[in-house]
Design an enzyme around this catalytic site. Structure first.
Site, PDB file in Angstrom:
ATOM      1  N   ASP A 102     -28.686  68.253 -54.723  1.00  0.00           N
ATOM      2  CA  ASP A 102     -28.626  67.356 -53.564  1.00  0.00           C
ATOM      3  C   ASP A 102     -29.827  66.434 -53.722  1.00  0.00           C
ATOM      4  OD1 ASP A 102     -28.596  67.806 -49.917  1.00  0.00           O
ATOM      5  OD2 ASP A 102     -29.141  66.091 -51.179  1.00  0.00           O
ATOM      6  N   TYR A 134     -25.167  49.824 -45.869  1.00  0.00           N
ATOM      7  CA  TYR A 134     -25.118  49.890 -47.341  1.00  0.00           C
ATOM      8  C   TYR A 134     -25.903  48.726 -47.943  1.00  0.00           C
ATOM      9  CZ  TYR A 134     -22.923  50.086 -52.014  1.00  0.00           C
ATOM     10  OH  TYR A 134     -22.673  50.166 -53.365  1.00  0.00           O
ATOM     11  N   GLY A 158     -25.294  61.947 -59.266  1.00  0.00           N
ATOM     12  CA  GLY A 158     -23.971  61.427 -58.882  1.00  0.00           C
ATOM     13  C   GLY A 158     -22.981  61.493 -60.029  1.00  0.00           C
ATOM     14  N   LYS A 191     -29.236  48.735 -50.204  1.00  0.00           N
ATOM     15  CA  LYS A 191     -29.254  48.147 -51.555  1.00  0.00           C
ATOM     16  C   LYS A 191     -30.404  47.141 -51.702  1.00  0.00           C
ATOM     17  CE  LYS A 191     -26.164  50.536 -53.565  1.00  0.00           C
ATOM     18  NZ  LYS A 191     -26.607  51.517 -54.586  1.00  0.00           N
ATOM     19  N   LEU A 227     -20.451  63.210 -60.662  1.00  0.00           N
ATOM     20  CA  LEU A 227     -19.015  63.406 -60.363  1.00  0.00           C
ATOM     21  C   LEU A 227     -18.461  62.262 -59.518  1.00  0.00           C
ATOM     22  CD1 LEU A 227     -19.115  67.261 -59.689  1.00  0.00           C
ATOM     23  CD2 LEU A 227     -18.121  66.095 -61.675  1.00  0.00           C
ATOM     24  N   GLY A 228     -19.234  61.214 -59.387  1.00  0.00           N
ATOM     25  CA  GLY A 228     -18.796  60.042 -58.614  1.00  0.00           C
ATOM     26  C   GLY A 228     -17.968  59.090 -59.455  1.00  0.00           C
TER      27      GLY A 228
HETATM   28  C1  VAH Z   1     -18.196  49.573 -52.304  1.00  0.00           C
HETATM   29  N1  VAH Z   1     -17.466  49.888 -54.605  1.00  0.00           N
HETATM   30  O1  VAH Z   1     -17.094  49.088 -52.108  1.00  0.00           O
HETATM   31  C2  VAH Z   1     -18.642  49.730 -53.763  1.00  0.00           C
HETATM   32  C3  VAH Z   1     -19.379  48.513 -54.245  1.00  0.00           C
HETATM   33  C4  VAH Z   1     -19.390  46.024 -54.363  1.00  0.00           C
HETATM   34  C5  VAH Z   1     -18.722  47.217 -53.814  1.00  0.00           C
HETATM   35  O2  VAH Z   1     -20.709  48.521 -53.888  1.00  0.00           O
HETATM   36  O3  VAH Z   1     -18.933  49.912 -51.420  1.00  0.00           O
END
Ligand code: VAH
Length: 313
Positions: free
Chosen positions: A52, A141, A8, A145, A10-11
């Site tokens: 990738d 997400y 990652g 996590k 370039l993130g």
């Molecule tokens: C997002 N910047 O907004 C990320 C981060 C706590 C937020 O995980 O998804």
């Protein structure tokens, strides 16, 4: 850390972190990888490989060829994108993470990947959110996590991989704008303040979230990775934060530099819903006690630096 593989690159984090790590550990000792290839200094200024992260064989091959001793795995889809494309997010965020952990295990590497305040959910205490507390996120997400935190613990406990991680808050940077996050408003507002003198926030007034300036985030990772492992009781997923702010707080601080700046709202229900499922302010005492975490930038200092650097840009 001597020879680092970073995914990652370039993130939002990777763009800045790659250059900082090359300054500290030597350009040839930081192998940057990303699914894209651009003309940025990350690609042209040192070792770079297209990768990738769902291709585990290629990741292992790159790590072996460069004989790395550390894997810093940053490649992921952020919260808003993950909510729009949940299965793609699962494949990239979890598939990529398993590949990175397997690479670290096979080559006996130190390992870092970030968790997020997104790992908490609506049932978690909203203020002074503890290091150890209920984790029932309601976003893909967040599921990624929390799963990632548990997976990194598992690789440490079962295979002895030296895994380490932090729960990042929203990160603010003038180097690379974020993509697909919920906290991106706190970056966009500075760009818009410079360009147009006004900003329309998709996050509503009074919506508090933890944030941190990128320089503090990068120093936190380095401090954690260089910390004495014997002191790490919470090896993965340390709560780290520098400030708890809402859009109007940022606007007030910007107006000290650009008095005519105006903020209004056009709330995006999806990202507002994600933001409301996260804490308002987390407790970072474990990180402070176990490896000396300390943020240098508060809202005032960050705002002054962001506006100055963006004006130059
Ligand atoms: C997002 N910047 O907004 C990320 C981060 C706590 C937020 O995980 O998804």
């Amino acid at each position: 850390m001597k020879k680092i593989l970073l995914t990652g690159a370039l993130g939002q984090i990777g763009s800045e972190f790659t250059l900082k790590l090359r300054e500290i550990y030597g350009t040839d000792n930081v192998v940057a990888t990303d699914i894209r290839e651009t003309e940025s200094e990350v690609v042209t200024g040192g070792p770079f490989e297209k990768l990738d992260v769902t291709d585990g064989d290629k990741m292992m091959d790159i790590a072996k060829r460069h004989n790395v001793d550390t894997v810093i795995h940053l490649a992921a889809l952020l919260s808003a994108t993950a909510e729009a494309k949940p299965l793609l997010a699962w494949n990239i965020n979890m598939g990529g993470l398993v590949n990175a952990l397997e690479t670290a295990k096979e080559l006996d590497c130190k390992f870092f990947t970030p968790s997020s305040i997104g790992a908490f959910g609506p049932l978690t205490p909203k203020n002074e959110t503890p290091q150890d507390t209920i984790m029932r996120p309601t976003t893909m997400y967040g599921v990624n996590k929390v799963s990632g935190e548990l997976l990194a613990d598992y690789y440490h406990q079962k295979s002895g991989v030296d895994t380490r991680g932090v729960r990042f808050p929203g990160l603010i940077s003038y180097v690379a704008p974020p993509g697909g996050g919920t906290t991106d408003y706190a970056v966009e507002i500075y760009y818009e303040a410079i360009k147009n003198g006004k900003y329309t926030s998709y996050i509503g007034e009074g919506t508090y979230m933890d944030m941190m300036y990128m320089p503090d985030a990068l120093n936190a990772v380095i401090d954690l990775m260089e910390a004495d492992p014997a002191k790490l009781k919470h090896r993965n997923a340390f709560n780290v934060t520098a400030m708890s702010i809402a859009p109007e707080d940022v606007a007030k601080e910007i107006q000290k530099h650009i008095p005519s700046f105006t903020l209004d709202y056009n709330v995006d229900p999806v990202r507002q819903g994600i933001a409301e499922s996260w804490p308002n302010a987390i407790d970072a005492s474990a990180a402070k006690e176990e490896w000396g975490f300390k943020a240098e930038y508060d809202l005032a200092k960050m705002t002054a630096d962001m506006l100055e650097k963006l004006k130059e840009k």
